[in-house]
Structures are given as C-alpha cells and as structure tokens.
Motif scaffolding. Structure first.
Motif, PDB file in Angstrom:
ATOM      1  N   ALA A   1      -8.904   2.416  -0.873  1.00  0.00           N
ATOM      2  CA  ALA A   1      -7.709   2.492  -1.713  1.00  0.00           C
ATOM      3  C   ALA A   1      -7.731   1.487  -2.855  1.00  0.00           C
ATOM      4  CB  ALA A   1      -6.457   2.264  -0.869  1.00  0.00           C
TER       5      ALA A   1
ATOM      6  N   ASP B   1      -7.882  -1.358   3.928  1.00  0.00           N
ATOM      7  CA  ASP B   1      -8.004  -0.014   3.351  1.00  0.00           C
ATOM      8  C   ASP B   1      -8.904  -0.067   2.119  1.00  0.00           C
ATOM      9  OD1 ASP B   1      -7.702   2.634   2.781  1.00  0.00           O
ATOM     10  OD2 ASP B   1      -5.514   2.613   2.720  1.00  0.00           O
TER      11      ASP B   1
ATOM     12  N   ASP C   1       1.148   4.104  -3.031  1.00  0.00           N
ATOM     13  CA  ASP C   1       0.987   5.545  -2.782  1.00  0.00           C
ATOM     14  C   ASP C   1       2.154   6.325  -3.368  1.00  0.00           C
ATOM     15  OD1 ASP C   1      -1.414   5.249  -1.506  1.00  0.00           O
ATOM     16  OD2 ASP C   1      -0.609   5.390   0.526  1.00  0.00           O
ATOM     17  N   ARG C   2       3.361   5.824  -3.144  1.00  0.00           N
ATOM     18  CA  ARG C   2       4.544   6.522  -3.631  1.00  0.00           C
ATOM     19  C   ARG C   2       4.629   6.513  -5.157  1.00  0.00           C
ATOM     20  NH1 ARG C   2       8.826   7.361   0.285  1.00  0.00           N
ATOM     21  NH2 ARG C   2       8.018   6.909   2.368  1.00  0.00           N
TER      22      ARG C   2
ATOM     23  N   GLY D   1       1.973   6.856  -6.939  1.00  0.00           N
ATOM     24  CA  GLY D   1       0.871   7.704  -7.386  1.00  0.00           C
ATOM     25  C   GLY D   1      -0.316   6.956  -7.951  1.00  0.00           C
TER      26      GLY D   1
ATOM     27  N   HIS E   1      -4.021   5.452  -7.957  1.00  0.00           N
ATOM     28  CA  HIS E   1      -5.302   5.774  -7.342  1.00  0.00           C
ATOM     29  C   HIS E   1      -6.276   4.626  -7.555  1.00  0.00           C
ATOM     30  CE1 HIS E   1      -8.781   7.978  -5.961  1.00  0.00           C
ATOM     31  NE2 HIS E   1      -9.393   7.776  -7.122  1.00  0.00           N
ATOM     32  N   ARG E   2      -6.663   3.978  -6.487  1.00  0.00           N
ATOM     33  CA  ARG E   2      -7.660   2.903  -6.483  1.00  0.00           C
ATOM     34  C   ARG E   2      -7.420   1.880  -7.601  1.00  0.00           C
ATOM     35  NH1 ARG E   2     -13.202   3.764  -6.921  1.00  0.00           N
ATOM     36  NH2 ARG E   2     -13.473   2.014  -5.512  1.00  0.00           N
TER      37      ARG E   2
ATOM     38  N   ARG F   1       0.842  -1.211   0.000  1.00  0.00           N
ATOM     39  CA  ARG F   1       0.000   0.000   0.000  1.00  0.00           C
ATOM     40  C   ARG F   1       0.874   1.257   0.000  1.00  0.00           C
ATOM     41  NH1 ARG F   1      -2.655   4.137  -0.268  1.00  0.00           N
ATOM     42  NH2 ARG F   1      -4.592   4.582   0.830  1.00  0.00           N
ATOM     43  N   GLU F   2       1.923   1.274   0.810  1.00  0.00           N
ATOM     44  CA  GLU F   2       2.831   2.418   0.841  1.00  0.00           C
ATOM     45  C   GLU F   2       3.525   2.591  -0.506  1.00  0.00           C
ATOM     46  OE1 GLU F   2       6.926   3.946   3.056  1.00  0.00           O
ATOM     47  OE2 GLU F   2       5.805   2.250   3.910  1.00  0.00           O
TER      48      GLU F   2
END
Length: 289
Positions: A121, A118, A92-93, A95, A97-98, A88-89
């Motif tokens: 996400a 989550d 995110d890094r 970029g 989205h879902r 998950r991290e």
C-alpha cells in the motif's frame, strides 16, 4: 505561542469503527501523505512542505488520531500500529493508491509501521528523526501519568490549566534547538490545536505505547520491502538518530540514512529541498516498478 492564530481548513474522513481522521489536501498527481509528530498538528508539515510538493503532487496532511481534530478511542488507538491502521483506512477511503509517506518523529514511526504492516500500500517512506527502538523517554515522565484510566483524566484537566501553560511553550521552543522557531511558523501554526487535556492524554498514551510497539517494529525491520529514506540532524536534542534511524536503516534492505549537520529535531523547517528531493526520487522510482 499562547493563542490560536491561524489554521489550515480541514476535511474529515469517517472510520469504520467510529470517529474520523481530519486532513487537509492540495494539488494533483501522485499522492504524498504528511504525518506529524509529538506536540504538533498537521500544520507542522503542511506549512513548510505542502507548497513545494503541491506543484507536482496530490498532498494530504493528517492529524494523527487524538491530535489536532482527529478523534481517538481512549486506551485503544495509542500504538503507532493502531494509528497506522486508522490512517491506512482513511487513505483507502480517500482513494489514494500507493502514496509516499513523509513522517516526522512519532509520525515517522507511524509511517514505518504502516509500511511494515502493509508494504503493497506504500510506494516509499521519508522518515525524519523517527523513534525506532524502545527506550526511556522524557515524554513518558511528562505525559505518561495522564494515560492512566480515571486518575489520568483528572490530572490532565488540572495540568492543562496550570503546568502546561508554562511547560508547553518551553517544550515547543526546545524541540527546534539549536535552531529557533521560524517567525512565520510561530505566527501561522495553531498552537491551541496541539494542547489541551485530551491531546495531552493522547501524548501520554503515545509515549507509553512505545515500549511494546517499537519492540515489535524492531523485529520487523529486516523484513521491510518498502524503500525508506531516513533523515537525522546531528544536533537533534529530542531523538538520538544514531541509535534510531541510522541503526534501523542498517537492518532494512532498501533503506538509506542521511545526516544533516548542525540540524536539530525540526529538520523539515530548514531542509525542505532535501526532503522534497527524496520524495521526488521515491515517486519516480515507484512509477517505473
């Protein structure tokens, strides 16, 4: 299967607590994340699925923590919940989205844990032959002792140069049964990226983590808000899909289980069209919500 013959070029995304996740990427569009299973690396899903998905999607395939070239903290990152948090991290890094998550075997378990922890996400999950409930497993016998601190490290070093040389090729062939390893995959998969002392320690930690991790997951299935599409082969010798994916699907509000007759554990090598169709359906549904 004795030598590393081919390998997908990897990039690395650093994690906040140290270490990194190795990944490969291709295509543009809605994000699809591929998460491999036991005794494998990212090429296992990348080779059969990425070419078909990349025509319409941004496709990212990951080495799970401790596998391939991704790092792992000893005795810390074993649980599928911990691996889900690391992935998950990383997403995110990057970029993303879902994304829709596509996971196989233990990788599908990680995908489910990410969706449960989550849900906002994740747009959806395609879970192929996942482990969903705690049970005694052969992997716990074969690799579990290597998870022991101290003793396990020495054992892994010794076995890597002896037993593993004979055992792992047999296991790799067995997980494809009743199908055989596709010839192109046998040549292109970097088998050396799926073995070695550190990776077998990771396999042992993964196997032993399932007792508590899957108990936690089972209690959470009725709360799952993410659409999940399960696949299971009727001839799977590795996972009893009736007692895992099929049962888990009955506990989730937005889940569906599909049987693939006569298919073994490595179903994504033989039913790419079915997998891609479910990915497309999930991405289209997410676009309308």
């Amino acid at each position: 299967m004795d030598a590393e013959t081919s390998e997908v070029a990897r990039r690395f995304v650093p994690l906040g607590e140290g270490g990194s996740i190795a990944y490969a990427e291709t295509g543009e569009g809605e994000a699809i994340v591929l998460i491999h299973g036991t005794l494998m690396a990212l090429e296992d899903l990348w080779l059969p699925l990425a070419p078909r998905l990349a025509a319409r999607h941004r496709v990212i395939a990951l080495d799970r923590p401790g596998h391939g070239l991704s790092t792992r903290r000893r005795l810390v990152d074993a649980s599928p919940w911990r691996q889900a948090a690391a992935i998950r991290e990383a997403l995110d890094r990057l970029g993303l989205h879902r994304p829709v998550l596509v996971g196989h075997s233990f990788g599908a378990t990680v995908a489910l844990c990410l969706a449960l922890s989550d849900p906002d996400a994740v747009a959806g999950v395609v879970a192929m032959a996942p482990l969903c409930f705690p049970e005694p497993r052969l992997e716990q016998i074969l690799f579990g002792p290597r998870a022991l601190p101290g003793l396990g490290d020495g054992l892994a070093q010794v076995l890597a140069g002896s037993l593993d040389r004979a055992m792992l090729p047999l296991l790799w062939r067995a997980i494809f049964l009743p199908q055989t390893v596709p010839p192109d995959f046998a040549v292109r998969f970097p088998w050396a990226r799926a073995c070695g002392p550190a990776r077998m320690i990771a396999e042992g930690e993964d196997a032993m983590s399932t007792w508590t991790a899957l108990g936690r997951a089972a209690a959470a299935y009725p709360t799952c808000r993410v659409p999940v599409r399960f696949f299971g082969g009727t001839a799977d010798l590795v996972v009893n899909n009736a007692l895992h994916g099929a049962l888990a699907a009955t506990l989730m509000r937005s889940a569906r289980f599909t049987w693939l007759p006569g298919t073994g554990h490595m179903l994504h090598h033989f039913h790419q069209d079915r997998v891609v169709a479910e990915v497309e359906a999930l991405t289209q549904a997410a676009a309308t919500t």
